[in-house]
Design an enzyme around this catalytic site. Structure first.
Site, PDB file in Angstrom:
ATOM      1  N   LYS A 112      92.917  23.804 -26.458  1.00  0.00           N
ATOM      2  CA  LYS A 112      91.937  24.115 -27.618  1.00  0.00           C
ATOM      3  C   LYS A 112      90.482  23.447 -28.509  1.00  0.00           C
ATOM      4  O   LYS A 112      89.302  23.852 -29.026  1.00  0.00           O
ATOM      5  CB  LYS A 112      92.609  25.548 -28.340  1.00  0.00           C
ATOM      6  CG  LYS A 112      93.129  26.356 -28.311  1.00  0.00           C
ATOM      7  CD  LYS A 112      93.821  27.070 -29.436  1.00  0.00           C
ATOM      8  CE  LYS A 112      95.044  28.599 -28.690  1.00  0.00           C
ATOM      9  NZ  LYS A 112      94.916  29.355 -29.088  1.00  0.00           N
ATOM     10  N   LYS A 196      94.420  35.920 -16.177  1.00  0.00           N
ATOM     11  CA  LYS A 196      95.546  36.677 -16.290  1.00  0.00           C
ATOM     12  C   LYS A 196      94.347  37.601 -17.931  1.00  0.00           C
ATOM     13  O   LYS A 196      93.035  37.378 -18.229  1.00  0.00           O
ATOM     14  CB  LYS A 196      96.518  35.791 -17.667  1.00  0.00           C
ATOM     15  CG  LYS A 196      95.638  35.205 -18.815  1.00  0.00           C
ATOM     16  CD  LYS A 196      97.263  34.971 -20.404  1.00  0.00           C
ATOM     17  CE  LYS A 196      96.632  34.834 -20.660  1.00  0.00           C
ATOM     18  NZ  LYS A 196      97.271  34.197 -22.178  1.00  0.00           N
ATOM     19  N   LYS A 199      92.053  38.238 -23.521  1.00  0.00           N
ATOM     20  CA  LYS A 199      90.444  38.929 -24.802  1.00  0.00           C
ATOM     21  C   LYS A 199      89.465  38.015 -24.504  1.00  0.00           C
ATOM     22  O   LYS A 199      88.516  38.100 -24.521  1.00  0.00           O
ATOM     23  CB  LYS A 199      91.013  38.559 -26.392  1.00  0.00           C
ATOM     24  CG  LYS A 199      92.093  40.109 -26.862  1.00  0.00           C
ATOM     25  CD  LYS A 199      92.023  40.294 -28.415  1.00  0.00           C
ATOM     26  CE  LYS A 199      92.625  38.442 -29.114  1.00  0.00           C
ATOM     27  NZ  LYS A 199      93.950  38.965 -28.873  1.00  0.00           N
TER      28      LYS A 199
HETATM   29  P1  ADP Z   1      94.959  36.326 -25.290  1.00  0.00           P
HETATM   30  O1  ADP Z   1      94.881  35.573 -24.579  1.00  0.00           O
HETATM   31  O2  ADP Z   1      94.503  37.269 -25.628  1.00  0.00           O
HETATM   32  O3  ADP Z   1      93.745  36.427 -26.644  1.00  0.00           O
HETATM   33  P2  ADP Z   1      96.945  36.301 -26.862  1.00  0.00           P
HETATM   34  O4  ADP Z   1      96.974  34.787 -26.601  1.00  0.00           O
HETATM   35  O5  ADP Z   1      96.701  36.321 -29.021  1.00  0.00           O
HETATM   36  O6  ADP Z   1      96.082  36.863 -26.279  1.00  0.00           O
HETATM   37  O7  ADP Z   1      98.612  36.561 -26.820  1.00  0.00           O
HETATM   38  C1  ADP Z   1      99.336  37.643 -27.855  1.00  0.00           C
HETATM   39  C2  ADP Z   1     100.602  37.264 -27.184  1.00  0.00           C
HETATM   40  O8  ADP Z   1     100.006  38.770 -25.870  1.00  0.00           O
HETATM   41  C3  ADP Z   1     101.456  36.569 -26.671  1.00  0.00           C
HETATM   42  O9  ADP Z   1     102.190  36.237 -26.794  1.00  0.00           O
HETATM   43  C4  ADP Z   1     100.787  36.621 -25.446  1.00  0.00           C
HETATM   44  O10 ADP Z   1     101.776  35.614 -24.712  1.00  0.00           O
HETATM   45  C5  ADP Z   1     100.501  37.709 -24.480  1.00  0.00           C
HETATM   46  N1  ADP Z   1     100.092  38.181 -23.742  1.00  0.00           N
HETATM   47  C6  ADP Z   1      98.682  37.857 -23.467  1.00  0.00           C
HETATM   48  N2  ADP Z   1      97.930  37.906 -22.381  1.00  0.00           N
HETATM   49  C7  ADP Z   1      99.179  38.408 -21.473  1.00  0.00           C
HETATM   50  C8  ADP Z   1      98.745  38.535 -20.595  1.00  0.00           C
HETATM   51  N3  ADP Z   1      97.777  38.798 -19.556  1.00  0.00           N
HETATM   52  N4  ADP Z   1     100.730  39.670 -19.880  1.00  0.00           N
HETATM   53  C9  ADP Z   1     101.320  39.120 -20.280  1.00  0.00           C
HETATM   54  N5  ADP Z   1     101.387  39.090 -22.024  1.00  0.00           N
HETATM   55  C10 ADP Z   1     100.030  38.160 -22.549  1.00  0.00           C
END
Ligand code: ADP
Length: 333
Positions: A112, A196, A199
């Site tokens: 980050k 993956k 967002k």
């Molecule tokens: P993003 O990657 O969209 O910013 P976050 O990092 O806020 O998502 O993740 C919030 C939760 O959702 C975490 O526990 C993360 O492991 C899970 N998560 C995020 N994206 C995925 C994905 N594509 N598949 C499975 N779990 C996910």
């Protein structure tokens, strides 16, 4: 208090929930509510560690709570971190029990801070994030923390902080929390199944939990299936992702479609049709729930303030004991 084992998990209010968040995390939290005493934190202090919009954070916090309750979390299990300021106070105390060398080694900080480098500003908060996370967990003396593998390193640091604390005060005060690894699916972007669903990847890579039907159908219809570089005999990432979604949504034609795949007569159009159908059926329930919740939003806000106050009592008790143990003043005015 309940005699069930206690689970703690947190989520940052940084945007709307997508199906990756739901299948990868939230669905599991919903299920855990049956078996455990669950505390789910909306960690707005953590959301300040990356550049963010001060005008939007509070709204994002409430929006995420609406999303979580619409998808099955019980309001009484949810608290807002900044309504429990003891997290920050314990975080400070833990700063004095955490080793700089260990905190500097955290992969998430390295990743980050790299992202922030172009702005020329990396906050101390970002560096200190895992120490506050240790406070989030230990303040509730949680037995289990359901996290993805990417958080294993932070959990290890939490245990180290607890251990050093216990050693310093000469008492096994904190129990060392364990990770609760549940096999949850990793959902990929339909537009690019090599990455993956996230967002930060951009809109076309994400299917929202409250997505309208037409958009879901369109996204699944145009989902990438074969990129032409899949080794002979292996399922392509795109087809694998559609099956993953189908299974995660509990579609009853999963087995049958998988058999067709193995028999070599699967039509991708059929797989896509079924996947879209399963997702639409799931999200339409969520949309309906959300409508009802939004009609009673005041009630929900009231409930969350109450649950935060209730959960805060646990945090206050721990902090009071900790202050006693470390030699700080511990007086109630
Ligand atoms: P993003 O990657 O969209 O910013 P976050 O990092 O806020 O998502 O993740 C919030 C939760 O959702 C975490 O526990 C993360 O492991 C899970 N998560 C995020 N994206 C995925 C994905 N594509 N598949 C499975 N779990 C996910």
């Amino acid at each position: 208090m309940s005699d069930k084992k206690r689970v703690l998990s947190c989520i940052q209010p940084t945007g709307n929930l997508h199906l990756g968040n739901y299948f990868g995390a939230v669905k599991n939290w919903v299920d855990l509510q049956e078996q455990y005493e669950c505390f789910y934190g909306i960690v707005d202090y953590h959301a300040m560690t990356m550049p963010y919009n001060t005008k939007k954070l509070r709204t994002q916090t409430w929006d995420l709570i609406v999303d979580l309750v619409s998808t099955g979390l019980k309001p009484e299990n949810i608290f807002i971190q900044s309504l429990v300021p003891e997290h920050a106070e314990l975080g400070w105390i833990f700063n004095c029990f955490a080793a700089v060398g260990r905190v500097s080694n955290m992969t998430q900080y390295k990743d980050k801070s790299q992202q922030n480098k172009k702005d020329g500003f990396i906050s101390v908060g970002l560096f200190d994030y895992p120490v506050l996370q240790a406070a989030d967990i230990l303040i509730y003396k949680a037995d289990f923390v359901p996290v993805g593998d990417d958080q294993d390193q932070h959990l290890e640091l939490t245990r180290e902080i607890a251990d050093r604390f216990n050693h310093s005060v000469g008492k096994e005060y904190f129990i060392l929390p364990q990770t609760l690894h549940t096999k949850t699916p990793r959902i990929k972007s339909p537009a690019d199944p090599t990455r993956k669903m996230s967002k930060s990847a951009g809109e076309k890579h994400v299917i929202g939990v409250f997505e309208e039907e037409a958009r879901i159908r369109k996204q699944i219809k145009s989902a990438v299936t074969d990129t032409g570089d899949t080794p002979e005999g292996e399922m392509s990432a795109g087809v694998g992702n559609l099956f993953e979604l189908l299974k995660a949504a509990n579609a009853n034609d999963y087995e049958q479609l998988m058999s067709s795949y193995h028999a070599g007569d699967l039509k991708y159009s059929e797989l896509k049709e079924s996947t879209a159908e399963a997702l639409v059926s799931l999200t339409s329930t969520f949309i309906e729930n959300k409508k009802n919740i939004l009609d009673n939003k005041k009630e929900l806000k009231y409930q969350i303030k109450q649950s935060s106050a209730e959960i805060r009592k646990v945090a206050q008790q721990t902090l009071s004991e900790v202050k006693e143990l470390v030699g700080l003043m511990n007086v109630k005015f």
